[in-house]
Scaffold this motif. Structure first.
Motif, PDB file in Angstrom:
ATOM      1  N   TRP A 528       1.030  -1.731  -0.185  1.00  0.00           N
ATOM      2  CA  TRP A 528      -0.216  -0.007  -0.310  1.00  0.00           C
ATOM      3  C   TRP A 528       0.911   1.186  -0.107  1.00  0.00           C
ATOM      4  N   LEU A 529       1.906   1.410   0.706  1.00  0.00           N
ATOM      5  CA  LEU A 529       2.814   2.862   0.937  1.00  0.00           C
ATOM      6  C   LEU A 529       4.209   2.400  -0.689  1.00  0.00           C
ATOM      7  N   GLU A 530       3.761   1.513  -1.170  1.00  0.00           N
ATOM      8  CA  GLU A 530       4.638   2.060  -2.752  1.00  0.00           C
ATOM      9  C   GLU A 530       3.859   2.340  -3.764  1.00  0.00           C
ATOM     10  N   GLU A 531       2.244   1.979  -3.680  1.00  0.00           N
ATOM     11  CA  GLU A 531       1.724   2.878  -4.549  1.00  0.00           C
ATOM     12  C   GLU A 531       0.901   3.861  -4.197  1.00  0.00           C
ATOM     13  N   SER A 532       1.307   4.495  -2.633  1.00  0.00           N
ATOM     14  CA  SER A 532       0.773   5.756  -2.801  1.00  0.00           C
ATOM     15  C   SER A 532       2.005   6.987  -2.970  1.00  0.00           C
ATOM     16  N   VAL A 533       2.830   5.776  -3.024  1.00  0.00           N
ATOM     17  CA  VAL A 533       4.154   6.739  -3.263  1.00  0.00           C
ATOM     18  C   VAL A 533       4.768   6.700  -5.072  1.00  0.00           C
ATOM     19  N   LYS A 534       4.059   6.395  -5.608  1.00  0.00           N
ATOM     20  CA  LYS A 534       3.831   6.219  -6.964  1.00  0.00           C
ATOM     21  C   LYS A 534       2.676   7.565  -7.497  1.00  0.00           C
ATOM     22  N   GLU A 535       2.204   7.590  -6.929  1.00  0.00           N
ATOM     23  CA  GLU A 535       0.590   8.593  -6.871  1.00  0.00           C
ATOM     24  C   GLU A 535       1.556   9.502  -6.746  1.00  0.00           C
ATOM     25  N   VAL A 536       1.923   9.662  -5.254  1.00  0.00           N
ATOM     26  CA  VAL A 536       2.857  10.873  -4.812  1.00  0.00           C
ATOM     27  C   VAL A 536       3.602  11.778  -6.191  1.00  0.00           C
ATOM     28  N   LEU A 537       4.693  11.189  -6.763  1.00  0.00           N
ATOM     29  CA  LEU A 537       5.072  10.773  -7.341  1.00  0.00           C
ATOM     30  C   LEU A 537       4.655  11.787  -8.992  1.00  0.00           C
ATOM     31  N   ARG A 538       3.530  10.507  -9.086  1.00  0.00           N
ATOM     32  CA  ARG A 538       2.520  11.396  -9.570  1.00  0.00           C
ATOM     33  C   ARG A 538       2.409  13.053  -9.468  1.00  0.00           C
ATOM     34  N   ARG A 539       1.646  13.503  -8.800  1.00  0.00           N
ATOM     35  CA  ARG A 539       0.879  14.127  -8.227  1.00  0.00           C
ATOM     36  C   ARG A 539       1.794  15.818  -8.107  1.00  0.00           C
ATOM     37  N   VAL A 540       3.401  15.623  -8.150  1.00  0.00           N
ATOM     38  CA  VAL A 540       4.437  15.785  -8.082  1.00  0.00           C
ATOM     39  C   VAL A 540       4.666  16.454  -9.364  1.00  0.00           C
ATOM     40  N   ASP A 541       5.206  15.590  -9.952  1.00  0.00           N
ATOM     41  CA  ASP A 541       5.553  15.883 -11.366  1.00  0.00           C
ATOM     42  C   ASP A 541       4.605  16.707 -12.437  1.00  0.00           C
ATOM     43  N   ALA A 542       3.465  16.100 -11.976  1.00  0.00           N
ATOM     44  CA  ALA A 542       2.142  17.204 -12.894  1.00  0.00           C
ATOM     45  C   ALA A 542       1.665  18.711 -11.816  1.00  0.00           C
ATOM     46  N   LYS A 543       2.584  18.946 -10.710  1.00  0.00           N
ATOM     47  CA  LYS A 543       2.912  20.639 -10.281  1.00  0.00           C
ATOM     48  C   LYS A 543       1.342  20.127  -9.883  1.00  0.00           C
ATOM     49  N   ASP A 544       1.170  19.900  -8.386  1.00  0.00           N
ATOM     50  CA  ASP A 544       0.182  20.288  -7.988  1.00  0.00           C
ATOM     51  C   ASP A 544       0.119  20.930  -7.034  1.00  0.00           C
ATOM     52  N   PRO A 545      -0.804  21.495  -6.665  1.00  0.00           N
ATOM     53  CA  PRO A 545      -0.597  23.499  -6.179  1.00  0.00           C
ATOM     54  C   PRO A 545       0.293  23.158  -4.009  1.00  0.00           C
ATOM     55  N   LEU A 546      -0.926  21.483  -3.574  1.00  0.00           N
ATOM     56  CA  LEU A 546      -0.414  21.175  -2.689  1.00  0.00           C
ATOM     57  C   LEU A 546       0.673  21.234  -2.095  1.00  0.00           C
ATOM     58  N   VAL A 547       1.355  20.559  -3.393  1.00  0.00           N
ATOM     59  CA  VAL A 547       2.940  20.323  -3.168  1.00  0.00           C
ATOM     60  C   VAL A 547       3.615  22.052  -2.795  1.00  0.00           C
ATOM     61  N   ASP A 548       3.842  22.770  -3.566  1.00  0.00           N
ATOM     62  CA  ASP A 548       4.237  23.850  -3.081  1.00  0.00           C
ATOM     63  C   ASP A 548       3.607  24.819  -1.986  1.00  0.00           C
ATOM     64  N   ASP A 549       2.441  24.652  -2.045  1.00  0.00           N
ATOM     65  CA  ASP A 549       1.606  24.948  -0.149  1.00  0.00           C
ATOM     66  C   ASP A 549       2.421  23.842   0.563  1.00  0.00           C
ATOM     67  N   CYS A 550       2.627  22.962   1.151  1.00  0.00           N
ATOM     68  CA  CYS A 550       3.082  21.570   1.995  1.00  0.00           C
ATOM     69  C   CYS A 550       4.695  22.721   1.993  1.00  0.00           C
ATOM     70  N   GLN A 551       6.114  22.792   1.349  1.00  0.00           N
ATOM     71  CA  GLN A 551       6.809  23.291   1.467  1.00  0.00           C
ATOM     72  C   GLN A 551       7.167  24.611   1.929  1.00  0.00           C
TER      73      GLN A 551
END
Length: 690
Positions: A528-551
């Motif tokens: 389950w962690l592996e699947e979530s990590v892949k989805e997170v990388l996809r969202r980071v590459d897609a420039k999800d606004p949540l990534v900049d907000d958390c940073q």
């Protein structure tokens, strides 16, 4: 319960009841009924002799008395009972009939004269009244339950259950209502039966396996006071008051503030204990403990020594003895379970109780009793939930997951998120997602509910990884899992994610990873962690606004951790977290009986200054070696002459040290190394290097 006691509870006494024909049961013979009516007729005849005015007053008094006795058949019965409205109306009607307000009564008043009914009519009326009373009696017998203050139905004759409900309503409910917040009650509520570790061990292994042949010998058995937190052992010394007591400071907003107090004899023992600690010799603490077997700080410090020497059983026994000494000193109003009792950590006398509870909780967790350890964790949190001096919010999620109390952790997160911001802690961000995942894996759950829980778990874990990316790589490292090249080489989860963390955030993440890595080693959890990590990388590459907000949130927050988090890291003894402590914490000495005391501590008594002998007869070299000892105090004389001599000796010592340093510097600067002779030197003496 006897009928006499029930009669007293109902307000009746023998020989004072009014004559009531309704008390005659259906099994009475007509002769008894006739005799009863005959007696009533005689009473009426005697009443006719008196004047009419006095007759009216007597009748009215009798009617009021009968009405009161009919209405108040049970003193615990509610006044506004909708089920008894019809009965109350009928009782009022009968009272009005007895008062002579209606023409169908037994005595009719016409123009000031009282007329009696015929015996036949009176007998018929008495039969009707007795039959009606018998019907009402049967109805009342069927309806033998009275609603208590809690709204629960309580049998009328079961007085013990009634009193128990009254105590419960007057005690715990009032304390819980006065706790201030209803959301805190569910978290801070402690159950007595869960404070005993044997209860949990019996649930796992059975009572026979836990108890074994532990029956104590009656001949040499010592009788100890029964306590909730520990089980006294016969091997302990006979308990005598060590000089600790508890007092109530104030009661405010439904909360009760207590504090421990030390008597003068205990203060003297405390001063000796501090001297023994400064001597750096555990044997001095052992000697002091033999004279005072229930001194708290001696027990705590010696427990740490035994634990370092890998004597876990002795270390745990010393902590239990300290808890037993504390519990024997409790105030009568101090409650472990209500969540309304407070202890201020700023007072030095109260800190030992916190530390004893914490160390006992860690021993329980290592022993394999996470449910009991969770109960002690809630107890520590309830003593001061606002400041949380030992930072139990960093530990309660781990113990809840170990105990598989998933719903309670989610309830805590839902109730306290608004005023505690639990989502900003890495442990709650990951643990709540793990709770939803475990709930989705339960077999008894519906497929639709399971799917909803799985979606919540996926979303919460992805948000946690985006907010705290520095958790992933250390977690996989401790779980001995080799990450994919696409994950380890990515800039979001790479080494820069750990290097760029603020110091307080790195301390929190290392604490969580070092404590909960065992919970993530399951195969299903890792997939389950592996699947979530892949989805997170996809969202980071897609420039999800949540990534900049958390940073941006990570840069603004977590600049410096409060003192209670440093204290928690020191007590947890997790190597990964201890390595991230700041220099101002690691550079100062840490005492096991009081780690990182608050800067604004409240002390009720102070330690007297130690006496030092003048240093006139000591040489400079002896002063130098004595200054290496931890208890050396150059300015600690009593007399002014000694102060002058010690100050002069200190100046001479500084001058001698400075001269020694200059001489050593000159010696190192003037050292010249000669080059060894080369092999091609024809004039070399062969025996020169022999």
């Amino acid at each position: 319960m006897s009928t006499r006691a029930l009669r007293r509870l109902r307000g009746k006494q023998r020989g004072q009841e009014a004559l009531d024909l309704g008390d005659i049961t259906s099994g009475d013979s007509p002769e008894e009924l006739a005799s009863a009516t005959g007696e009533e007729e005689q009473l009426d005849d005697t009443a006719n002799v008196s004047p009419p005015s006095s007759n009216r007053k007597a009748n009215s008094r009798k009617a009021k008395k009968n009405k009161a006795q009919k209405n108040i058949s049970n003193i615990y019965e509610l006044i506004c009972d909708p089920d008894n409205d019809t009965e109350n109306l009928s009782a009022d009607e009968e009272a009005e009939k007895a008062d002579g307000s209606e023409p169908g009564s037994r005595e009719i008043e016409n123009d000031g004269h009282v007329e009696k009914l015929d015996p036949k009519q009176e007998e018929e009326s008495t039969k009707k009244s007795t039959s009606g009373d018998r019907v009402k009696k049967k109805k009342k017998k069927k309806k033998t339950k009275v609603t208590s203050e809690n709204g629960q139905a309580v049998p009328d004759d079961n007085i013990d259950l009634l009193l128990e409900n009254l105590e419960r309503s007057n005690g715990l409910s009032l304390q819980n209502e006065d706790c201030g917040c209803s959301d805190r009650r569910a978290v801070l509520h402690v159950e007595h039966r869960n404070l005993n570790s044997e209860t949990e061990l019996k649930r796992y292994f059975g009572a026979r396996a836990v108890q074994g042949n532990q029956r104590p010998r009656q001949r040499n058995r010592q009788f100890h006071r029964s306590t909730w937190m520990t089980n006294p052992k016969d091997s302990w010394a006979r308990f005598s008051r060590p000089g600790i007591s508890m007092s109530l400071l104030q009661s405010k907003d439904g909360l009760q503030y207590f504090t421990f107090e030390h008597v003068r004899e205990y203060q003297q023992v405390q001063f000796k204990f501090l001297d023994a600690v400064e001597s750096m010799d555990p044997n001095n603490i052992v000697a002091l403990l033999q004279l005072n077997p229930y001194h708290i700080d001696c027990l705590l410090q010696l427990s740490d020594v035994c634990r370092i020497q890998e004597d876990q059983e002795m270390a745990r026994d010393l902590i239990e003895r300290a808890l037993y000494s504390f519990e024997c000193a409790f105030h009568p109003l101090f409650s472990l379970t209500s969540g309304a009792s407070r202890l201020d950590y700023l007072r030095s006398e109260n800190r030992a109780f916190y530390l004893a509870l914490y160390k006992h909780m860690m021993f329980l967790e290592k022993r394999g009793c996470p449910r009991t350890a969770l109960e002690f964790c809630k107890l520590i949190l309830s003593l001061d939930p606002d400041s949380d001096p030992l930072c139990m919010l960093l530990l309660i999620d781990f113990l809840t997951l170990r105990s598989r109390e998933y719903q309670s952790l989610l309830q805590l997160y839902q109730d306290w998120e608004e005023h505690k911001n639990l989502s900003q802690l890495p442990n709650f961000a990951f643990s709540t997602a793990l709770c939803h995942f475990h709930l989705s894996q339960q077999e008894e759950m519906d497929p639709e509910e399971s799917e909803k829980e799985r979606q919540k778990a996926d979303l919460m874990l992805q948000n946690a990884l985006i907010m705290f990316p520095g958790v992933l790589m250390p977690l996989l490292d401790l779980c001995t899992v080799q990450p994919d090249a696409s994950v380890s080489s990515h800039a979001f989860f790479g080494p820069m994610s750990q290097i760029g963390q603020p110091p307080a955030l790195s301390e929190l993440t290392s604490l969580y990873v070092g404590r909960t890595c065992s919970l993530w080693r399951e195969a299903a959890v890792m997939l389950w962690l592996e699947e979530s990590v892949k989805e997170v990388l996809r969202r980071v590459d897609a420039k999800d606004p949540l990534v900049d907000d958390c940073q941006n949130k990570r840069k603004q927050r977590y600049q410096s951790a409060p003192r209670n988090i440093h204290r928690h890291v020191l007590l947890s003894e997790i190597k990964e977290a201890a390595a991230s402590l700041p220099l101002e914490v690691t550079s100062q000495p840490v005492m096991g009986f009081d780690p990182l005391p608050p800067l604004d501590s409240v002390t009720s008594y102070t330690r007297p200054e130690r006496q030092h002998v003048g240093a006139t007869n000591e040489s400079t070299l002896s002063l130098f070696f004595r200054s290496l000892l931890p208890n050396f105090n150059l300015q600690g004389g009593l007399r002014q002459e000694d102060d002058m001599e010690v100050a002069r000796a200190g100046q001479e010592l500084n001058q001698e040290v400075n001269r020694l340093m200059v001489a050593m510097r000159d010696m190192l600067a003037n050292i010249r190394f000669q080059e060894p002779p080369r092999e091609d030197n024809p004039y070399r003496d062969e025996e020169e290097w022999d």
